[in-house]
Scaffold this motif. Structure first.
Motif, PDB file in Angstrom:
ATOM      1  N   LYS A   1       0.838  -1.201   0.000  1.00 25.37           N
ATOM      2  CA  LYS A   1       0.000   0.000   0.000  1.00 25.37           C
ATOM      3  C   LYS A   1       0.871   1.248   0.000  1.00 25.37           C
ATOM      4  O   LYS A   1       0.619   2.194  -0.747  1.00 25.37           O
ATOM      5  CB  LYS A   1      -0.927  -0.020   1.218  1.00 25.37           C
ATOM      6  CG  LYS A   1      -1.885   1.146   1.295  1.00 25.37           C
ATOM      7  CD  LYS A   1      -2.809   1.002   2.503  1.00 25.37           C
ATOM      8  CE  LYS A   1      -3.841   2.080   2.579  1.00 25.37           C
ATOM      9  NZ  LYS A   1      -3.318   3.373   2.971  1.00 25.37           N
ATOM     10  N   GLU A   2       1.895   1.271   0.806  1.00 30.35           N
ATOM     11  CA  GLU A   2       2.772   2.439   0.873  1.00 30.35           C
ATOM     12  C   GLU A   2       3.534   2.626  -0.445  1.00 30.35           C
ATOM     13  O   GLU A   2       3.680   3.754  -0.925  1.00 30.35           O
ATOM     14  CB  GLU A   2       3.750   2.310   2.036  1.00 30.35           C
ATOM     15  CG  GLU A   2       4.486   3.592   2.300  1.00 30.35           C
ATOM     16  CD  GLU A   2       5.256   3.601   3.606  1.00 30.35           C
ATOM     17  OE1 GLU A   2       6.049   4.536   3.791  1.00 30.35           O
ATOM     18  OE2 GLU A   2       5.072   2.689   4.437  1.00 30.35           O
ATOM     19  N   ILE A   3       3.992   1.545  -1.047  1.00 28.43           N
ATOM     20  CA  ILE A   3       4.668   1.640  -2.348  1.00 28.43           C
ATOM     21  C   ILE A   3       3.700   2.209  -3.392  1.00 28.43           C
ATOM     22  O   ILE A   3       4.062   3.074  -4.190  1.00 28.43           O
ATOM     23  CB  ILE A   3       5.212   0.267  -2.792  1.00 28.43           C
ATOM     24  CG1 ILE A   3       6.383  -0.136  -1.902  1.00 28.43           C
ATOM     25  CG2 ILE A   3       5.635   0.295  -4.255  1.00 28.43           C
ATOM     26  CD1 ILE A   3       6.825  -1.577  -2.066  1.00 28.43           C
ATOM     27  N   GLY A   4       2.457   1.741  -3.362  1.00 30.76           N
ATOM     28  CA  GLY A   4       1.449   2.236  -4.297  1.00 30.76           C
ATOM     29  C   GLY A   4       1.167   3.718  -4.111  1.00 30.76           C
ATOM     30  O   GLY A   4       1.035   4.458  -5.099  1.00 30.76           O
ATOM     31  N   GLU A   5       1.088   4.160  -2.867  1.00 28.20           N
ATOM     32  CA  GLU A   5       0.828   5.574  -2.592  1.00 28.20           C
ATOM     33  C   GLU A   5       1.969   6.460  -3.073  1.00 28.20           C
ATOM     34  O   GLU A   5       1.748   7.484  -3.715  1.00 28.20           O
ATOM     35  CB  GLU A   5       0.591   5.780  -1.096  1.00 28.20           C
ATOM     36  CG  GLU A   5      -0.713   5.200  -0.614  1.00 28.20           C
ATOM     37  CD  GLU A   5      -0.843   5.171   0.903  1.00 28.20           C
ATOM     38  OE1 GLU A   5      -1.930   4.781   1.374  1.00 28.20           O
ATOM     39  OE2 GLU A   5       0.113   5.526   1.625  1.00 28.20           O
ATOM     40  N   VAL A   6       3.189   6.070  -2.771  1.00 22.40           N
ATOM     41  CA  VAL A   6       4.349   6.861  -3.193  1.00 22.40           C
ATOM     42  C   VAL A   6       4.460   6.853  -4.718  1.00 22.40           C
ATOM     43  O   VAL A   6       4.749   7.883  -5.335  1.00 22.40           O
ATOM     44  CB  VAL A   6       5.648   6.346  -2.531  1.00 22.40           C
ATOM     45  CG1 VAL A   6       6.869   6.999  -3.132  1.00 22.40           C
ATOM     46  CG2 VAL A   6       5.608   6.579  -1.043  1.00 22.40           C
ATOM     47  N   SER A   7       4.201   5.710  -5.336  1.00 25.70           N
ATOM     48  CA  SER A   7       4.273   5.614  -6.797  1.00 25.70           C
ATOM     49  C   SER A   7       3.231   6.510  -7.454  1.00 25.70           C
ATOM     50  O   SER A   7       3.515   7.191  -8.446  1.00 25.70           O
ATOM     51  CB  SER A   7       4.084   4.167  -7.245  1.00 25.70           C
ATOM     52  OG  SER A   7       5.116   3.358  -6.747  1.00 25.70           O
TER      53      SER A   7
END
Length: 110
Positions: free
Chosen positions: A9-15
């Motif tokens: 989820k955090e990777i998706g948000e930053v991406s």
């Protein structure tokens, strides 16, 4: 942050944020604050991808480490041996393998 779903989820948000910044920078290439935010968040994404690859398996081909992978022995045919780790573990968008989509779409619909 040991949880696979939380890290994804955090990777998706930053991406997503980086994608938005790239679009903005296409039309405002000298905007200092946007350039700073891009640089900070690009570094954060790289760190998150490395953390994910170390704990689980590589999310992108750029995260492959031929000498190691974080997948449990049950997720690979080559545990403990040098190999192309890209195909180890479940693919991130496979909801059944990752249990990630139940956070967004509970059973029984939206």
């Amino acid at each position: 942050m040991d949880d696979r779903d939380t890290l994804l989820k955090e990777i998706g948000e930053v991406s997503f944020f980086l994608d938005d910044l790239r679009l903005y920078l296409d039309t405002h290439p000298q905007e200092e604050r946007a350039l700073e935010l891009y640089q900070q968040n690009h570094q954060k994404r790289l760190e998150l991808l490395k953390t994910y690859a170390d704990k689980f398996e590589p999310l992108t081909c750029h995260c492959v480490d031929l000498d190691s992978n974080g997948s449990p022995a049950s997720d690979t045919l080559y545990a403990g041996r040098k190999h192309w780790t890209w195909s180890d573990g479940p693919i991130p968008w496979d909801a059944a393998a990752n249990n990630c989509c139940t956070l967004m779409f509970p059973k029984g619909g939206v």
